[in-house]
Design a protein around this motif. Structure first.
Motif, PDB file in Angstrom:
ATOM      1  N   ASP A  14       0.867  -1.098   0.054  1.00 55.21           N
ATOM      2  CA  ASP A  14       0.073   0.098   0.025  1.00 55.21           C
ATOM      3  C   ASP A  14       1.040   1.153   0.068  1.00 55.21           C
ATOM      4  OD1 ASP A  14      -1.611   2.260   1.597  1.00 55.21           O
ATOM      5  OD2 ASP A  14      -2.781   1.019   0.666  1.00 55.21           O
ATOM      6  N   GLU A  15       0.518   2.214  -0.823  1.00 59.83           N
ATOM      7  CA  GLU A  15       1.454   3.312  -0.965  1.00 59.83           C
ATOM      8  C   GLU A  15       1.502   4.088   0.355  1.00 59.83           C
ATOM      9  OE1 GLU A  15       1.889   7.041  -3.835  1.00 59.83           O
ATOM     10  OE2 GLU A  15       0.506   5.556  -4.307  1.00 59.83           O
ATOM     11  N   LEU A  16       0.435   4.258   1.032  1.00 64.55           N
ATOM     12  CA  LEU A  16       0.349   5.088   2.324  1.00 64.55           C
ATOM     13  C   LEU A  16       1.359   4.192   3.397  1.00 64.55           C
ATOM     14  CD1 LEU A  16      -0.730   7.301   4.054  1.00 64.55           C
ATOM     15  CD2 LEU A  16      -2.784   5.883   4.326  1.00 64.55           C
ATOM     16  N   LEU A  17       1.079   2.767   3.430  1.00 66.79           N
ATOM     17  CA  LEU A  17       1.807   2.012   4.457  1.00 66.79           C
ATOM     18  C   LEU A  17       3.204   2.206   4.135  1.00 66.79           C
ATOM     19  CD1 LEU A  17      -0.295  -1.137   4.808  1.00 66.79           C
ATOM     20  CD2 LEU A  17      -0.006   0.841   6.437  1.00 66.79           C
ATOM     21  N   MET A  18       3.812   2.310   2.809  1.00 64.94           N
ATOM     22  CA  MET A  18       5.029   2.382   2.447  1.00 64.94           C
ATOM     23  C   MET A  18       5.633   3.722   2.795  1.00 64.94           C
ATOM     24  SD  MET A  18       6.241  -0.550   1.436  1.00 64.94           S
ATOM     25  CE  MET A  18       7.767  -0.025   0.690  1.00 64.94           C
ATOM     26  N   LYS A  19       4.703   4.599   2.631  1.00 61.55           N
ATOM     27  CA  LYS A  19       5.173   5.884   3.164  1.00 61.55           C
ATOM     28  C   LYS A  19       5.412   6.220   4.578  1.00 61.55           C
ATOM     29  CE  LYS A  19       3.924  10.789   2.164  1.00 61.55           C
ATOM     30  NZ  LYS A  19       2.874  11.587   1.298  1.00 61.55           N
ATOM     31  N   TYR A  20       4.740   5.301   5.408  1.00 61.41           N
ATOM     32  CA  TYR A  20       4.587   5.502   6.775  1.00 61.41           C
ATOM     33  C   TYR A  20       5.851   4.739   7.249  1.00 61.41           C
ATOM     34  CZ  TYR A  20       0.172   7.124   7.494  1.00 61.41           C
ATOM     35  OH  TYR A  20      -1.326   7.736   7.475  1.00 61.41           O
ATOM     36  N   GLN A  21       6.441   3.580   6.866  1.00 64.71           N
ATOM     37  CA  GLN A  21       7.390   3.011   7.035  1.00 64.71           C
ATOM     38  C   GLN A  21       8.906   3.953   6.543  1.00 64.71           C
ATOM     39  OE1 GLN A  21       8.000  -0.982   5.619  1.00 64.71           O
ATOM     40  NE2 GLN A  21       5.911  -1.509   5.941  1.00 64.71           N
ATOM     41  N   TYR A  22       8.929   4.560   5.453  1.00 64.70           N
ATOM     42  CA  TYR A  22       9.721   5.461   5.065  1.00 64.70           C
ATOM     43  C   TYR A  22       9.992   6.477   6.024  1.00 64.70           C
ATOM     44  CZ  TYR A  22      12.831   7.734   1.993  1.00 64.70           C
ATOM     45  OH  TYR A  22      13.885   8.407   1.316  1.00 64.70           O
ATOM     46  N   ILE A  23       8.960   6.993   6.348  1.00 64.57           N
ATOM     47  CA  ILE A  23       9.139   8.025   7.552  1.00 64.57           C
ATOM     48  C   ILE A  23       9.451   7.527   8.829  1.00 64.57           C
ATOM     49  CG2 ILE A  23       7.688   9.874   8.632  1.00 64.57           C
ATOM     50  CD1 ILE A  23       6.011  10.036   6.334  1.00 64.57           C
ATOM     51  N   SER A  24       9.101   6.436   9.318  1.00 68.13           N
ATOM     52  CA  SER A  24       9.302   5.903  10.510  1.00 68.13           C
ATOM     53  C   SER A  24      10.975   5.715  10.605  1.00 68.13           C
ATOM     54  CB  SER A  24       8.650   4.619  10.898  1.00 68.13           C
ATOM     55  OG  SER A  24       7.119   5.175  10.954  1.00 68.13           O
ATOM     56  N   ASP A  25      11.389   5.003   9.629  1.00 70.81           N
ATOM     57  CA  ASP A  25      12.739   4.723   9.461  1.00 70.81           C
ATOM     58  C   ASP A  25      13.804   5.986   9.665  1.00 70.81           C
ATOM     59  OD1 ASP A  25      12.582   1.792   9.453  1.00 70.81           O
ATOM     60  OD2 ASP A  25      12.275   1.786   7.191  1.00 70.81           O
ATOM     61  N   PHE A  26      13.301   6.936   8.923  1.00 66.72           N
ATOM     62  CA  PHE A  26      14.169   8.331   8.929  1.00 66.72           C
ATOM     63  C   PHE A  26      14.224   9.001  10.446  1.00 66.72           C
ATOM     64  CE2 PHE A  26      15.849  12.199   7.474  1.00 66.72           C
ATOM     65  CZ  PHE A  26      15.149  13.252   8.477  1.00 66.72           C
TER      66      PHE A  26
END
Length: 732
Positions: A14-26
């Protein structure tokens, strides 16, 4: 049957979930990277954190974890939805917790730092205060030991006690195994073991002063640690095996006696030192502390001061002992000199008295004989005897006056007198002797020469008589000329008289007298010898015409007393010599009316009291020739029995046996209460000392007459006595 596929098919993230993971890792990576920075800041600000290496390891772990999450930003792949949801949830929670931790540390670290800083600050201050208190206690203890040791050292000024006390007190204060003092030898080339604390090594052992270890200590003003194996540190016998304790050495400046300065404080020598060596107990791990070394240095300085004081005391005591010895020797020499002076004066007094008595007879009888009918040749002989007797009397006076000059009892008798008459009288005295030797004698008085002056007539006359008589005495042919003038101002400072400093004034002038003879002259190198007392007559009179002896010596003394000077000139042997002297005289007015002297005293009742029969007879002869009615007695008792109001003059010998002349005067004053009833009493004596004259005047005598007496002198005495009721001048 269809096969069952239990694994869920992958579906696109899901594009939204990926975005959340990306932000969380940062954010997880950011938090991981910020936490180590905060920990590094904490460690740097907290200087007392004990486990820094753990924090470093923990920071590295966190950095690595953050790095993994940072890497995930570039390694996303397709997962199942469930995995993605779980991973997303974990990362979100991790990010939240990491960020919360990071934010919490931001607020907590300053508070932790403030709490830890205050606590550690107080601990540090407490520790620093403990150290300072320890230093103060150490300094107080050191100061107490120094004061106690200084008091012990300075309680004595004995060098041995000072050094022994120093070693004992240092050994007790510092708990030393051994302490020793090496002193320089007299040559200064070696050090000698002089004092030890335990006496383990015999004193007297020496080492060269040029050893490197000694030079090292002497070149420093601090205590220096030295090797226990150095020669100066071997203070105990090498018995058994042991580990020697640490050894320090310090120099002790010594006061050298050559550094004493006149009217100044002594200087400390920079080259002479003693060496003090101190050893800690053997077989111990104890080491020298700074405060102990400071104590040793201070004690060394105090010992140097105490030794300098002791050296000063020793030198002062030595000087005092020398001074006492010198004073004893001087006192002994003074007593011996006083004894010799008394013996000389007694001898001269006796000789004077014994010589004046026969001279009195010779002069008196010669003057009486001169009054009789004589042939020309006889009269010349009598005059020669009379003049020679007067010269002999002058020589007697010279001897006595020289004695008075040496003991400084001779005083000037200043009075007005006729200067021209003095020179004419001297010429008349020496002319008979010159005539016998066929010498012509001339006197030249300058026209501007004052007739009446103020000075000591007797000393001036004696000086003239000595100088002129000396020229006559040692001249064989030719003549003697005496020139008298007032010294010119420009001639007062003469190069031939460098020590003479004239002081001209309005009421005084300097008389210049020059006596020139045509004798054999004198060598210039012999001139200074002429003024020596009792010079060798053979060596001088054989070579010069001026003579030698007492005359010139005493004349120089007389002239110095009268603020004058004398010098002799001669161009050499065979050319004669010139004696010149200057004397300071006062200016006197001419007497208004000269005294009328009686030449005869018919019927004058005179009583003569003299214990010497010859002198009594001679005095009576003089008085009888002058017309007096004379009664003579040989004792004071007889005098008191015979004397009455009819006697107008009494001549009394004060040295008569029995009741002396002073007592006779006292009795006569009591017997004749009225002054006009008492006879005039004159002392007739051969004693020339001033005490006799003063005593005579003190008891009430009317004058003093010295033997010998000529007829003219007796006539003058009676004239003045009867006219004035006293002898205004007693130097007859």
């Amino acid at each position: 049957m269809d096969s069952c596929n239990c694994i869920e098919p992958q579906w696109p993230a899901d594009e939204l979930l990926m975005k959340y993971q990306y932000i969380s890792d940062f954010f997880i990576a950011l938090a991981y990277f910020s936490i180590p920075l905060e920990l590094i800041y904490f460690v740097k600000r907290s200087a007392v954190f004990p486990y820094r290496w753990v924090l470093v390891q923990f920071g590295a772990f966190i950095v690595l974890c953050g790095a993994t999450h940072l890497i995930n930003l570039w390694t996303f792949s397709m997962h199942s939805r469930t995995v993605i949801i779980v991973l997303t949830t974990a990362k979100v929670l991790t990010a939240a917790v990491s960020c919360a931790t990071a934010l919490m540390l931001v607020h907590i670290i300053p508070e932790l730092l403030s709490v830890k800083t205050r606590e550690l600050f107080l601990k540090n201050k407490a520790a620093e205060l403990d150290r300072e208190m320890g230093m103060i206690r150490t300094q107080e203890e050191t100061g107490r030991h120094v004061r106690m040791l200084t008091h012990e050292i300075r309680s004595t000024l004995d060098r041995q006690t000072i050094l022994k006390t120093t070693l004992v007190e240092l050994g007790r204060t510092l708990a030393l195994e051994e302490c020793a003092l090496w002193m320089p030898t007299r040559t200064g080339l070696e050090l000698q073991l002089s004092y030890t604390l335990r006496h383990q090594n015999p004193v007297g052992f020496t080492v060269p002063i040029q050893l490197p270890v000694i030079n090292q200590v002497f070149s420093s003003n601090r205590a220096v640690k030295i090797s226990p194996n150095s020669p100066v540190a071997r203070l105990r016998p090498l018995v058994g095996k042991y580990i020697p304790g640490e050894v320090v050495a310090v120099r002790v400046p010594l006061l050298h006696l050559s550094n004493f300065q006149i009217n100044d404080w002594p200087e400390l020598s920079t080259k002479r030192y003693a060496l003090m060596v101190l050893m800690l107990p053997s077989d111990s791990a104890r080491q020298w502390h700074v405060h102990e070394l400071e104590l040793v240095e201070v004690v060394a300085d105090q010992v140097a001061v105490a030794l300098s004081h002791a050296a000063i005391l020793e030198e002062s005591m030595r000087a005092r002992d020398q001074l006492v010895e010198q004073n004893v020797a001087l006192d002994l020499a003074r007593r011996e000199a006083e004894t010799a002076i008394r013996a000389r004066n007694d001898f001269l007094a006796v000789m004077n008295h014994e010589m004046r008595t026969p001279m009195h007879a010779i002069i008196a009888l010669s003057s009486l004989l001169q009054e009789t009918e004589l042939t020309t040749e006889q009269r010349l002989m009598v005059e020669t005897v009379l003049k020679s007797s007067n010269l002999l009397a002058t020589l007697i006076n010279d001897v006595l006056d020289l004695s008075r000059l040496e003991d400084r009892s001779l005083e000037l008798d200043l009075r007005a007198f006729n200067l021209h008459s003095v020179f004419r009288e001297v010429t008349n005295l020496i002319k008979p002797i010159a005539s016998v030797k066929k010498l012509f004698l001339s006197l030249n008085l300058a026209p501007d020469l004052p007739e009446y002056v103020v000075g000591d007539e007797k000393l001036l006359m004696q000086t003239i008589l000595n100088v002129a008589g000396n020229a006559v005495k040692f001249s064989k042919e030719g003549g003697i000329s005496v020139c008298v003038s007032v010294a010119k101002l420009e001639s007062l400072r003469d190069a031939r008289a460098p020590g003479f400093s004239p002081m001209p004034s309005d009421n005084h002038f300097y008389l210049r007298v020059q006596v020139k003879d045509s004798g054999s002259g004198i060598s210039p190198q012999d001139i200074p010898k002429l003024f020596n007392k009792f010079a060798d007559s053979q060596s001088l009179t054989s070579k010069n015409s001026c003579g030698k002896g007492l005359g010139l010596a005493i004349s120089k003394r007389f002239l110095s007393l009268m603020e004058g000077h004398i010098w002799i000139e001669s161009e050499g042997l065979g050319k004669g010599c010139i004696a010149t002297f200057l004397v300071k005289l006062g200016i006197a007015e001419r007497p208004s009316e000269p005294e009328q002297l009686y030449s005869h005293f018919p019927g004058l009742q005179v009583l003569v009291m003299d214990g010497n029969g010859v002198s009594r007879m001679v005095t009576k002869g003089l008085l009888v020739h002058l017309g007096c009615d004379v009664t003579t007695v040989g004792s004071s008792e007889e005098c008191l029995r015979i004397v009455s109001q009819k006697h107008k003059v009494v001549f009394a010998d004060v040295g008569i046996s029995g009741m002396d002349g002073y007592e006779v005067v006292s009795v006569l004053q009591d017997r004749f209460s009225a002054r006009h009833q008492r006879p005039l009493i004159v002392a007739l004596t051969a004693n020339t000392d001033r005490a006799t004259k003063d005593n005579c005047l003190r008891v009430g005598m009317d004058g003093v007459v010295l033997k010998p007496i000529s007829l003219e002198k007796m006539r003058s005495v009676l004239s003045v006595l009867l006219q004035n009721g006293t002898l205004r001048e007693t130097r007859y």
